[in-house]
Design a protein around this motif. Structure first.
Motif, mmCIF file in Angstrom:
data_model
loop_
_atom_site.group_PDB
_atom_site.id
_atom_site.type_symbol
_atom_site.label_atom_id
_atom_site.label_comp_id
_atom_site.label_asym_id
_atom_site.label_seq_id
_atom_site.Cartn_x
_atom_site.Cartn_y
_atom_site.Cartn_z
ATOM 1 N N SER A 228 -67.062 -73.909 -11.087
ATOM 2 C CA SER A 228 -66.225 -72.903 -11.415
ATOM 3 C C SER A 228 -66.147 -72.627 -13.017
ATOM 4 O O SER A 228 -66.533 -73.282 -13.749
ATOM 5 C CB SER A 228 -64.811 -73.699 -11.328
ATOM 6 O OG SER A 228 -64.321 -74.113 -9.844
ATOM 7 N N VAL A 229 -65.727 -71.370 -13.236
ATOM 8 C CA VAL A 229 -65.758 -70.910 -14.575
ATOM 9 C C VAL A 229 -63.769 -70.448 -14.799
ATOM 10 O O VAL A 229 -63.603 -69.622 -14.150
ATOM 11 C CB VAL A 229 -66.588 -69.783 -14.897
ATOM 12 C CG1 VAL A 229 -66.300 -69.173 -16.279
ATOM 13 C CG2 VAL A 229 -67.659 -70.080 -14.869
ATOM 14 N N GLY A 230 -63.384 -71.359 -15.535
ATOM 15 C CA GLY A 230 -62.031 -71.286 -15.470
ATOM 16 C C GLY A 230 -61.268 -71.628 -14.024
ATOM 17 O O GLY A 230 -61.787 -72.657 -13.337
ATOM 18 N N LYS A 231 -60.486 -70.787 -13.475
ATOM 19 C CA LYS A 231 -59.935 -70.982 -12.106
ATOM 20 C C LYS A 231 -60.965 -70.325 -10.844
ATOM 21 O O LYS A 231 -60.636 -70.405 -9.685
ATOM 22 C CB LYS A 231 -58.731 -70.686 -12.013
ATOM 23 C CG LYS A 231 -57.510 -71.461 -12.974
ATOM 24 C CD LYS A 231 -56.113 -70.880 -12.762
ATOM 25 C CE LYS A 231 -55.163 -71.767 -13.610
ATOM 26 N NZ LYS A 231 -53.773 -71.284 -13.469
ATOM 27 N N ARG A 232 -61.940 -69.674 -11.364
ATOM 28 C CA ARG A 232 -62.651 -68.924 -10.339
ATOM 29 C C ARG A 232 -63.801 -69.545 -10.016
ATOM 30 O O ARG A 232 -64.591 -70.256 -10.713
ATOM 31 C CB ARG A 232 -63.177 -67.520 -10.991
ATOM 32 C CG ARG A 232 -63.657 -66.541 -10.090
ATOM 33 C CD ARG A 232 -63.899 -65.237 -10.422
ATOM 34 N NE ARG A 232 -64.663 -64.324 -9.561
ATOM 35 C CZ ARG A 232 -65.419 -63.136 -9.900
ATOM 36 N NH1 ARG A 232 -65.179 -62.641 -10.782
ATOM 37 N NH2 ARG A 232 -65.848 -62.463 -8.757
ATOM 38 N N VAL B 132 -72.224 -66.082 -16.097
ATOM 39 C CA VAL B 132 -72.228 -65.470 -17.434
ATOM 40 C C VAL B 132 -71.245 -64.502 -17.570
ATOM 41 O O VAL B 132 -70.541 -64.426 -18.518
ATOM 42 C CB VAL B 132 -73.719 -65.140 -17.976
ATOM 43 C CG1 VAL B 132 -73.547 -64.243 -19.379
ATOM 44 C CG2 VAL B 132 -74.610 -66.403 -18.186
ATOM 45 N N ALA B 133 -71.445 -63.417 -16.388
ATOM 46 C CA ALA B 133 -70.398 -62.135 -16.507
ATOM 47 C C ALA B 133 -68.987 -62.777 -16.720
ATOM 48 O O ALA B 133 -68.129 -62.153 -17.208
ATOM 49 C CB ALA B 133 -70.644 -61.572 -15.364
ATOM 50 N N GLU B 134 -68.677 -64.022 -15.869
ATOM 51 C CA GLU B 134 -67.142 -64.303 -16.076
ATOM 52 C C GLU B 134 -66.885 -65.018 -17.340
ATOM 53 O O GLU B 134 -65.757 -64.684 -17.747
ATOM 54 C CB GLU B 134 -66.913 -65.462 -14.526
ATOM 55 C CG GLU B 134 -65.473 -65.922 -14.553
ATOM 56 C CD GLU B 134 -64.457 -64.916 -14.404
ATOM 57 O OE1 GLU B 134 -63.346 -65.191 -14.637
ATOM 58 O OE2 GLU B 134 -64.945 -63.835 -13.988
ATOM 59 N N PHE B 135 -67.938 -65.752 -17.651
ATOM 60 C CA PHE B 135 -67.578 -66.451 -19.059
ATOM 61 C C PHE B 135 -67.354 -65.237 -20.012
ATOM 62 O O PHE B 135 -66.485 -65.352 -20.865
ATOM 63 C CB PHE B 135 -68.696 -67.210 -19.344
ATOM 64 C CG PHE B 135 -68.659 -68.111 -20.277
ATOM 65 C CD1 PHE B 135 -67.759 -69.230 -20.367
ATOM 66 C CD2 PHE B 135 -68.927 -67.815 -21.858
ATOM 67 C CE1 PHE B 135 -67.663 -70.340 -21.693
ATOM 68 C CE2 PHE B 135 -68.808 -68.683 -22.895
ATOM 69 C CZ PHE B 135 -68.016 -69.876 -22.787
ATOM 70 N N ASP B 136 -68.141 -64.113 -20.079
ATOM 71 C CA ASP B 136 -68.194 -63.123 -20.894
ATOM 72 C C ASP B 136 -66.987 -62.329 -20.968
ATOM 73 O O ASP B 136 -66.223 -62.010 -21.830
ATOM 74 C CB ASP B 136 -69.400 -62.373 -20.990
ATOM 75 C CG ASP B 136 -69.509 -61.249 -21.932
ATOM 76 O OD1 ASP B 136 -69.506 -61.493 -23.488
ATOM 77 O OD2 ASP B 136 -69.400 -60.164 -21.652
ATOM 78 N N ARG B 137 -66.461 -62.215 -19.611
ATOM 79 C CA ARG B 137 -65.135 -61.408 -19.492
ATOM 80 C C ARG B 137 -63.859 -62.093 -19.997
ATOM 81 O O ARG B 137 -63.348 -61.583 -20.513
ATOM 82 C CB ARG B 137 -65.132 -61.211 -17.997
ATOM 83 C CG ARG B 137 -63.916 -60.263 -17.492
ATOM 84 C CD ARG B 137 -63.551 -60.408 -16.082
ATOM 85 N NE ARG B 137 -63.093 -61.676 -15.537
ATOM 86 C CZ ARG B 137 -61.691 -62.173 -15.743
ATOM 87 N NH1 ARG B 137 -60.785 -61.289 -16.385
ATOM 88 N NH2 ARG B 137 -61.372 -63.194 -15.450
ATOM 89 N N ARG B 138 -64.111 -63.366 -20.202
ATOM 90 C CA ARG B 138 -62.931 -64.279 -20.761
ATOM 91 C C ARG B 138 -63.065 -64.381 -22.195
ATOM 92 O O ARG B 138 -61.956 -64.319 -22.683
ATOM 93 C CB ARG B 138 -63.157 -65.552 -19.980
ATOM 94 C CG ARG B 138 -62.853 -65.767 -18.344
ATOM 95 C CD ARG B 138 -61.330 -65.573 -18.067
ATOM 96 N NE ARG B 138 -60.523 -66.601 -18.928
ATOM 97 C CZ ARG B 138 -60.382 -67.824 -18.236
ATOM 98 N NH1 ARG B 138 -60.886 -67.973 -16.812
ATOM 99 N NH2 ARG B 138 -59.700 -68.778 -18.507
ATOM 100 N N VAL B 139 -64.336 -64.579 -22.765
ATOM 101 C CA VAL B 139 -64.600 -64.883 -24.068
ATOM 102 C C VAL B 139 -64.686 -63.693 -24.993
ATOM 103 O O VAL B 139 -64.242 -63.425 -25.941
ATOM 104 C CB VAL B 139 -65.525 -65.926 -24.156
ATOM 105 C CG1 VAL B 139 -65.776 -66.061 -25.815
ATOM 106 C CG2 VAL B 139 -65.181 -67.145 -23.424
ATOM 107 N N GLY B 140 -65.650 -62.655 -24.275
ATOM 108 C CA GLY B 140 -65.951 -61.529 -24.977
ATOM 109 C C GLY B 140 -64.836 -60.550 -25.016
ATOM 110 O O GLY B 140 -64.969 -59.557 -26.235
#
Length: 291
Positions: free
Chosen positions: A116-120, A159-167
């Motif tokens: 899970s990255v966040g709730k996803r 990484v794409a989900e992490f970057d979507r949230r932080v980037g």
């Protein structure tokens, strides 16, 4: 803490200058009859049933004095262990089943259901969920490898989900990425808000929430005389393990020691399972040495 000397007859050990894929681990804690716990069992049988370690937090500052990471052989009194949890309460372990690997019998392999990255939640590919009859797949729990590595496709999704949230909030530190090989990395001023990362295991359907420092390393870049202004930087600390097609000859991924820091990792050889519990490892070391 002093212990009496042990005299073990017919003890097997070896030395190596260059090794590739040590079958029983660098310190001899892999599975099998030649492992250190198995050989110590001739002196005390209970030593072959379980061992655990608790890795103190990584520090890249050489001037900081760190306590050693405790290693515990055999079952241990849980009341004594509680001194290392920092709260005085019972210690909760998240257990998952060990997987047998016919090709690599010395590995401690487990199955990963997803991350899970966040709730996803991202379901893990089949190669990470289990070990097939040819010995391919699964996640190896390895204290000798620094970073956790996942197959490229799965890694890129995380990484794409992490970057979507932080980037979308923070500027990418591309120069830092080029110089360090880490990434994605971000500049920030005061505080950077990052999503939680949770590992979901296939065995027992247990989960482990990683502490922030276990997957996001924060440091100061610049100010080294090169004319660059000092900036705070944070970097993602899980690694790309390569194309899945290239990983078909062995384990699907590795759970490295950077992601294990601050956990007591228990290898329950009798019940065929691996357990994880959040601990203050330095306090655990102190409590063990007060006995």
């Amino acid at each position: 803490m002093s212990t009496p000397a042990l005299v073990l007859r017919n003890f097997t050990f070896g030395c190596s200058h260059t090794s590739l894929g040590e079958p029983i681990g660098v310190a001899g804690f892999g599975r099998g009859l030649l492992s250190l716990p198995a050989q110590l069992s001739t002196f005390s049988p209970h030593l072959a049933t379980q061992f655990s370690y608790c890795l103190v937090s990584h520090s890249f500052d050489q001037d900081r004095v760190r306590r050693p990471s405790p290693l515990i052989l055999g079952p241990y009194d849980q009341k004594q262990k509680r001194f290392g949890d920092g709260a005085g309460g019972s210690v909760e372990y998240a257990y998952t089943s060990m997987l047998d690997n016919p090709k690599h019998p010395y590995f401690y392999s487990i199955g990963l259901a997803g991350v899970s990255v966040g709730k996803r939640v991202f379901p893990a590919p089949e190669i990470l969920q289990g070990v097939d009859e040819n010995g391919n797949g699964g996640i190896v729990v390895d204290s000798g490898t620094t970073f956790t590595m996942f197959p490229q496709g799965f890694y890129n999704s995380l990484v794409a989900e992490f970057d979507r949230r932080v980037g979308r909030v923070h500027e990418r530190a591309t120069r830092v990425e080029d110089e360090t090989g880490l990434g994605p990395c971000y500049y920030y001023e005061k505080v950077v808000d990052v999503p939680a990362v949770t590992l979901h295991f296939a065995g027992n359907k247990s989960s482990v929430l990683l502490p922030r420092r276990n997957y996001f390393y924060e440091f100061v870049d610049g100010g080294d005389g090169a004319g660059r202004k000092r900036k705070k930087v944070g970097c993602w600390m899980l690694m790309n393990g390569g194309d899945e097609a290239e990983m078909s000859g062995g384990p699907g991924g590795i759970l490295g020691n950077y992601q294990q820091q601050g956990f007591e990792v228990v290898y329950d050889l009798e019940k065929h399972r691996v357990g994880f519990a959040r601990r203050q490892c330095a306090l655990l070391w102190d409590s063990l040495n007060q006995r």
